[in-house]
Design an enzyme around this catalytic site. Structure first.
Site, PDB file in Angstrom:
ATOM      1  N   HIS A  18     -14.514   6.182 -16.919  1.00  0.00           N
ATOM      2  CA  HIS A  18     -12.847   5.547 -15.899  1.00  0.00           C
ATOM      3  C   HIS A  18     -13.433   4.395 -16.455  1.00  0.00           C
ATOM      4  CE1 HIS A  18      -8.700   5.919 -14.475  1.00  0.00           C
ATOM      5  NE2 HIS A  18      -8.990   4.532 -13.321  1.00  0.00           N
ATOM      6  N   LYS A 163      -0.713   3.937 -17.537  1.00  0.00           N
ATOM      7  CA  LYS A 163      -0.967   2.840 -17.011  1.00  0.00           C
ATOM      8  C   LYS A 163      -2.319   2.966 -17.809  1.00  0.00           C
ATOM      9  CE  LYS A 163      -3.141   1.192 -13.237  1.00  0.00           C
ATOM     10  NZ  LYS A 163      -2.839   0.705 -11.630  1.00  0.00           N
ATOM     11  N   LYS A 165      -5.587   1.037 -18.526  1.00  0.00           N
ATOM     12  CA  LYS A 165      -6.374  -0.394 -18.363  1.00  0.00           C
ATOM     13  C   LYS A 165      -7.219  -1.509 -19.264  1.00  0.00           C
ATOM     14  CE  LYS A 165      -7.135   0.482 -13.562  1.00  0.00           C
ATOM     15  NZ  LYS A 165      -6.719  -0.601 -12.598  1.00  0.00           N
ATOM     16  N   ASP A 194      -2.215  -2.425 -16.713  1.00  0.00           N
ATOM     17  CA  ASP A 194      -3.429  -3.003 -15.388  1.00  0.00           C
ATOM     18  C   ASP A 194      -4.213  -4.320 -16.079  1.00  0.00           C
ATOM     19  OD1 ASP A 194      -4.101  -4.034 -13.095  1.00  0.00           O
ATOM     20  OD2 ASP A 194      -4.582  -1.853 -12.361  1.00  0.00           O
ATOM     21  N   GLU A 220       0.531  -5.478 -14.360  1.00  0.00           N
ATOM     22  CA  GLU A 220      -0.554  -5.202 -13.452  1.00  0.00           C
ATOM     23  C   GLU A 220      -1.215  -6.642 -13.322  1.00  0.00           C
ATOM     24  OE1 GLU A 220      -1.582  -1.524 -11.998  1.00  0.00           O
ATOM     25  OE2 GLU A 220      -2.146  -2.352 -10.375  1.00  0.00           O
ATOM     26  N   ASP A 245      -1.146  -6.621  -7.141  1.00  0.00           N
ATOM     27  CA  ASP A 245      -1.648  -5.214  -6.968  1.00  0.00           C
ATOM     28  C   ASP A 245      -3.537  -5.781  -5.986  1.00  0.00           C
ATOM     29  OD1 ASP A 245      -4.033  -2.814  -5.954  1.00  0.00           O
ATOM     30  OD2 ASP A 245      -4.147  -2.775  -8.252  1.00  0.00           O
ATOM     31  N   LYS A 269      -1.130  -0.645  -1.191  1.00  0.00           N
ATOM     32  CA  LYS A 269      -2.487   1.002  -1.099  1.00  0.00           C
ATOM     33  C   LYS A 269      -3.352   0.048   0.973  1.00  0.00           C
ATOM     34  CE  LYS A 269      -4.600  -0.784  -5.745  1.00  0.00           C
ATOM     35  NZ  LYS A 269      -5.726  -0.793  -6.539  1.00  0.00           N
ATOM     36  N   GLU A 323       0.147   5.977  -8.182  1.00  0.00           N
ATOM     37  CA  GLU A 323      -0.852   6.456  -9.113  1.00  0.00           C
ATOM     38  C   GLU A 323      -1.881   7.387  -8.607  1.00  0.00           C
ATOM     39  OE1 GLU A 323      -1.580   2.168 -10.494  1.00  0.00           O
ATOM     40  OE2 GLU A 323      -2.746   2.032  -7.922  1.00  0.00           O
TER      41      GLU A 323
HETATM   42  C1  MUC Z   1      -6.500  -0.281  -9.910  1.00  0.00           C
HETATM   43  O1  MUC Z   1      -6.448  -1.554 -10.515  1.00  0.00           O
HETATM   44  O2  MUC Z   1      -5.006  -0.171  -9.667  1.00  0.00           O
HETATM   45  C2  MUC Z   1      -6.118   2.486  -9.742  1.00  0.00           C
HETATM   46  C3  MUC Z   1      -5.967   3.101 -10.743  1.00  0.00           C
HETATM   47  C4  MUC Z   1      -6.809   2.797 -11.569  1.00  0.00           C
HETATM   48  O3  MUC Z   1      -7.558   3.570 -12.610  1.00  0.00           O
HETATM   49  O4  MUC Z   1      -7.714   1.839 -10.835  1.00  0.00           O
HETATM   50  C5  MUC Z   1      -6.960   1.591 -10.115  1.00  0.00           C
HETATM   51  C6  MUC Z   1      -7.362  -0.022  -9.522  1.00  0.00           C
HETATM   52 MG    MG Z   2      -4.365  -2.489 -10.244  1.00  0.00          MG
END
Ligand code: MUC
Ligand code: MG
Length: 369
Positions: A18, A163, A165, A194, A220, A245, A269, A323
């Site tokens: 991941h 979402k 990354k 994000d 994000e 976040d 969160k 999420e």
């Molecule tokens: C984040 O920064 O959002 C939440 C889902 C993911 O894949 O990483 C986290 C942290």
């Molecule tokens: Mg995030």
């Protein structure tokens, strides 16, 4: 009143690497807290972090040490007090440590709800829904793999929002990757990104403009945690939703961000907020400020995920869904009956407390000895 307070570090490999701008995870270390009472109740909480100290200020090891050294002895001195009174004593004696506080509070509320014969959501004021939408995070690092992964999720009716990354490659490459996925999945599928605070303000202006023009729905945490000035300017400049976040660390920072219009959406969160009750307070501040809500995760396992779900079930505004897919990223199940994900949503249990049953033999085999 409280007999034992245990902190277990449980190592579980992820189904694939991941990849985030802040860390690449191949294994998740779940931090589980188990509290038992003299009269036979057991409550669970979770204080899982991302990438050790890669994401935040607490690590699995620091949470375990601090709970064993400071929280547990303090808890054992308290008799005939309710959850609010216990948290008040904890907050007066222990600074910071929001993840550890959240885990302890979760276990205490789990016990309290069981005592009252109610699901945890009802102790928080009451649920407004029995299931919540859950998106999936595409983070394999490879565009083709991400597209195939998303198509499988859509076909099996598990997720229809994604979402992505980004932030570890040059902005043009990241945008190309995102827009290729958007094009492959089509207009009906919501795509968000994000950045995990990787961009300077100038890079953010460039990236956000291209992503907004390409039909992406949300950005994000584009900039650094404490660069609230940049978050404010970006939120005012663009029409696309800008979500806080990492910058959102509980009710106090929710208030500061709201006062300055430094986000149009909050990723709530429970661990970052310092507890379930504080997560509800963040939700209330957002409502009052006209900020939309999204239910975030620290990639927790089932305990933190379902505790979060109980909180998010009480939100009247959950415009961007959640999420809460953490357990689905792991190769091992630690519940006797897995959480129910169906029709793009997570069902919120109706049993007492958290409403889940942990498989303690399994946990024993997976825990760090
Ligand atoms: C984040 O920064 O959002 C939440 C889902 C993911 O894949 O990483 C986290 C942290
Ligand atoms: Mg995030």
């Amino acid at each position: 009143m409280y007999k034992t307070i245990e902190t277990l570090l449980v190592e579980i490999p992820t189904i694939r690497p991941h990849k985030m701008a802040v860390a690449t995870m191949q294994t998740q270390t779940l931090v589980l807290v188990k509290i038992s009472t003299e009269d036979g109740f057991i409550g669970w909480g979770e204080a899982t972090t991302i990438g050790g100290l890669g994401y935040g200020e607490e690590s699995p090891e620091s949470v375990k040490t601090n709970i064993e050294t400071y929280f547990a002895p303090l808890l054992k001195t308290l008799k005939d007090v309710n959850v609010a009174q216990i948290m008040q004593v904890i907050n007066r004696n222990i600074n910071g440590n929001r993840f550890a506080k959240c885990a302890i509070q979760t276990a205490l509320l789990d016990i309290q709800a069981q005592r009252l014969g109610l699901p945890l959501s009802e102790v928080l004021g009451g649920r407004l829904r029995d299931s919540i939408p859950v998106l999936w995070v595409l983070a394999s690092g490879n565009t083709e793999k991400d597209i195939l992964e998303a198509q499988k999720m859509i076909a099996s009716k598990r997720h229809n929002i994604f979402k992505l990354k980004i932030g570890s490659r040059p902005v043009e490459q990241d945008v190309e990757h995102v827009l290729a996925i958007k094009k492959a999945l089509g207009d009906d599928i919501s795509i968000r990104v994000d950045v995990n605070r990787a961009w300077s303000e100038l890079t953010a202006i460039k990236g956000i403009q291209m992503l907004q023009d390409g039909g992406i729905d949300l950005i994000e945490q584009p900039c650094a945690i404490h660069n609230i000035d940049a978050m404010e300017r970006l939120t005012r400049k663009f029409d696309i939703a800008i979500m806080a976040d990492e910058s959102l660390m509980g009710p106090q920072s929710a208030y500061e961000l709201a006062k300055r219009s430094a986000a149009s959406v909050f990723a709530v969160k429970i661990a970052q907020s310092g507890g379930l009750l504080e997560g509800c307070e963040v939700g209330k501040i957002a409502n009052l400020a006209g900020i939309d809500l999204y239910g975030g995760t620290m990639l927790e396992g089932s305990v933190g995920t379902i505790a979060s779900a109980h909180v998010f079930s009480t939100f009247s505004n959950l415009a961007y869904g959640t999420e809460l897919f953490g357990p689905l990223l792991l190769t091992e199940e630690i519940l006797k009956t897995p959480l129910k994900y169906e029709n793009f949503e997570l069902q919120i249990p109706t049993g007492l407390g958290l409403g889940i049953e942990l498989d303690e033999n399994k946990i024993d085999n997976l825990r760090r000895q």
